[in-house]
Design an enzyme around this catalytic site. Structure first.
Site, short mmCIF file in Angstrom:
data_model
loop_
_atom_site.label_atom_id
_atom_site.label_comp_id
_atom_site.label_asym_id
_atom_site.label_seq_id
_atom_site.Cartn_x
_atom_site.Cartn_y
_atom_site.Cartn_z
N ASP A 44 0.87 -1.17 0.00
CA ASP A 44 0.00 0.00 0.00
C ASP A 44 0.91 1.23 0.00
OD1 ASP A 44 -2.32 1.70 0.49
OD2 ASP A 44 -1.58 1.83 2.55
N ASP A 50 -1.68 -0.96 6.08
CA ASP A 50 -1.91 -0.47 7.44
C ASP A 50 -3.34 0.00 7.70
OD1 ASP A 50 -1.79 1.83 5.81
OD2 ASP A 50 -1.22 3.06 7.53
N ASP A 65 -7.10 -1.86 3.66
CA ASP A 65 -6.11 -2.87 3.29
C ASP A 65 -6.47 -4.25 3.82
OD1 ASP A 65 -4.41 -1.02 1.98
OD2 ASP A 65 -3.61 -0.40 3.91
#
Length: 686
Positions: A381, A580, A584
């Site tokens: 990410d 995080d 996600d």
């Protein structure tokens, strides 16, 4: 504790007398119990070994020296019986019932049968002599009391050393438990009262003075201070905390007095969750361990058959005396005991996961250790993972209206959003002293922004896509947005019905360790991929800065998991995902190995297979390296254990090893496995 051991219960805490139940221990709630339990077990094992050794000495002295004892037959029969059936009772408890009830012998079955047989034959010869000539008569045949006693004593010594080693391996949990505060200062009815941290309830107000640990997770309602969170997160720089900020239990209040509202207590705190995850990992089984368990079951039956064959060959074929044939049978049973095999995997998992906890890496399940070996692709990410997650407004351009009105609108719209970009806009407006406008019918559009009604008019702030057709803006706005994005700046548009009011240009700098980590993963043969909901220009700029070549941009939160699934289908190896945020979590669950940033959301952390407590991206590489090192260690242990048995069983069948020497060799084999596992304590230096 030995894998098959059941007789040693948890015992009681020497400090408070409370029954010890390891799974129930939480930080701040009788945290000394974990250490007390380990110390009690070690002391118990030491005294068992020592007393067994003392009681074995008479039989050993008679067998290897010219020394004679009054009524030595009776003395040896009684003292060795105590050693075998009392101090060695754990072998019978763990080894005989499974064999009788389910036909499933284990490593303790071999020890129990071997020592009982050696003592039983010796007792038979001794009692037969007594019946004919009294208590002073010489035994009717060769006795092996010292063999049975020495075998049990040496194995007890090995298990004592094993317990000491496991205490060292379990130090990670002990250190985590010690971080928590034991007492809390609760403010009730205007009065401050010191209470045990276990008595704190959600909603309680707690006063934390300078130099004190924050007792539980909570929110600051009054005061301002720098808080050192390094003990929990590893963040070396104290973080400024003020009204509305969250604080983590076990972090240290540096220089100001804080009044906090307890939000998470007991087993719900961050520290308790970390401890629980480490415990679960240390008690879980890796697939390779389940395979070893199945192999061990067949192995024990094979050993029993080989022992019987040894006796038959020596006694019936070679014509050896009954006693010598029987001794060879016992030697095969003892030398083949797969204790080292049973220790090989759990010991490595225990030490490896403990080392991970020391480094700020939580390996949540043992099966993760095997999957990391096959990772060939790792998806990241962007915000909060590759970047710091603390974007700043570096460009503000007013396109229509007044600056104060635009900032008030933006602050009001972003007031209820916890997205890092929203926090950055709110902070920028606050620094410009703009008070948030009152917003009604607020609505979030996942991955794009927010919208709401102010004085009967509908406004939005977010990506240009939130307004509908990007080209609906005038040419100047379109050109300006594209120009900023080409420079790697994330653009948020404040607008109304396709009309732009202001532009916010935000920049989220990559983490200092990101470029180095990406390069190291590439050298290890792992392909990095960036997956982000941000626009392609910004994503590619960040990717180029850290060295990622493959970029998947403008991916909605709903699509992230699908993209990870597509990556899995397009590679021969396994795919890991590092993230995080809440958005996600599905992708972390979809990945073969989910790596959660510990400074992120609870949902992401609960979904991850590996958790990087400190939020340090470099720990992703360390986590993969430690997992692979642990798996290598398991294979080394299994190689030694299988090799040991394969080599020495034929030697014992040939009559070249007596049972006492076999017991010593078996204890050495188990100890070597433990010592090899402890090498992981030096793995992946933090």
């Amino acid at each position: 504790m030995h894998p098959n051991e059941t007789s040693d219960g948890p015992g009681q805490c020497a400090q408070c007398g409370m029954d010890l139940e390891p799974a129930a221990i939480e930080p701040g709630e009788h945290a000394h119990h974990a250490a007390a339990e380990r110390d009690t077990l070690i002391r118990r094992r030491f005294w068992r070994f020592l007393l067994a050794a003392i009681l074995t000495l008479p039989a050993l002295a008679v067998s290897v020296t010219p020394l004679t004892l009054p009524y030595e037959g009776a003395v040896m029969l009684v003292t060795v019986a105590a050693v075998v059936f009392w101090f060695g009772r754990e072998f019978f408890i763990a080894g005989i019932p499974p064999f009788i009830r389910h036909g499933k012998p284990n490593m303790d079955t071999l020890i129990a049968v071997g020592t009982a047989a050696a003592w039983g034959l010796s007792a038979y010869y001794t009692v037969v002599a007594w019946l004919g000539g009294g208590l002073t008569a010489e035994p009717a045949g060769e006795v092996f009391f010292e063999t049975a006693g020495v075998i049990v004593t040496l194995i007890l010594l090995g298990r004592y050393l094993e317990a000491r080693s496991k205490r060292r391996a379990g130090d990670a949990i002990a250190k985590l438990l010690e971080l928590g505060s034991k007492r809390a200062r609760v403010v009730r009815g205007g009065k401050e009262t010191d209470v045990d941290v276990a008595d704190v309830r959600v909603g309680d107000l707690l006063r934390v003075r300078p130099g004190e640990k924050i007792p539980v997770d909570g929110t600051v309602v009054e005061g301002r201070s720098a808080v050192d969170e390094s003990l929990v997160t590893g963040e070396s720089v104290p973080v400024e905390k003020g009204e509305g900020d969250t604080v983590i239990g076990a972090s240290l209040n540096a220089d100001g007095t804080l009044l906090i509202r307890a939000e998470k207590v007991g087993s719900d705190t961050v520290l308790a969750q970390i401890v629980r995850m480490v415990r679960e990992a240390q008690s879980s089984q890796a697939p390779i361990e389940r395979l070893v368990d199945r192999v061990s079951g067949w192995f024990v039956w094979t050993v029993v058959a080989l022992a019987a064959a040894t006796f038959a060959i020596w006694f019936l074929v070679l014509g050896a005396p009954f006693e010598a044939s029987f001794i060879n049978l016992v030697a095969v049973l003892i030398i083949a005991c797969p204790c080292a095999l049973g220790l090989a995997t759990p010991m490595s998992v225990l030490v490896g996961t403990g080392r991970g906890a020391e480094l700020g890496i939580i390996i949540r399940r043992a099966d993760v250790l095997e999957r990391t070996r096959q990772i060939t692709t790792i998806a990241f990410d962007k915000t909060g993972t590759i970047t710091s997650g603390h974007p700043k407004v570096i460009v503000f351009e007013l396109l229509s209206g007044s600056e104060d009105a635009a900032l008030r609108l933006a602050a009001g719209l972003e007031e209820h959003s916890e997205h890092p970009l929203a926090r950055a806009v709110r902070g920028f407006a606050k620094r410009r002293q703009a008070k948030p406008a009152r917003v009604e019918r607020w609505k979030a559009a996942a991955g794009r922004g927010v919208e709401g009604t102010v004085r009967h008019a509908r406004y939005f702030v977010g990506s240009p896509a939130l307004a509908g057709t990007f080209e609906a803006f005038d040419k100047h706005t379109v050109d300006r947005v594209r120009h900023l994005e080409e420079k790697g700046v994330t653009v948020l548009v404040l607008g109304k019905r396709g009309r732009a009011i202001a532009l916010f240009g935000l920049r989220d700098e990559p983490k200092p360790e990101a470029k180095r980590t990406i390069a190291s993963l590439g050298k290890a043969g792992i392909t990095p991929v960036l997956i982000t909901g941000d626009n392609r220009s910004v994503a590619e700029a960040v990717a180029a800065e850290v060295g990622i070549k493959k970029v998947l941009a403008e991916v909605s939160p709903q699509r992230k998991a699908e993209v990870v699934g597509e990556l899995k289908q397009g590679t021969d190896g396994l795919v890991a995902m590092v993230g995080d945020g809440i958005n996600d979590a599905p992708a972390l669950a979809e990945a073969d190995v989910g790596i959660a940033i510990g400074t992120g959301t609870d949902v992401a952390i609960e979904t991850g297979d590996l958790v990087l407590v400190r939020g340090d991206l470099a720990k992703a590489e360390t986590a993969i390296g430690l997992s692979r090192a642990t798996l290598r260690n398991i294979k080394q242990n299994l190689g030694w254990a299988f090799g040991y048995n394969t080599l020495l069983i034929p030697v014992a069948m040939a009559g070249l090893i007596n049972p006492a020497l076999a017991a010593g060799a078996m204890a050495f084999s188990s100890l070597s496995v433990v010592l090899n596992a402890l090498r992981l304590k030096r793995s992946a230096a933090g």
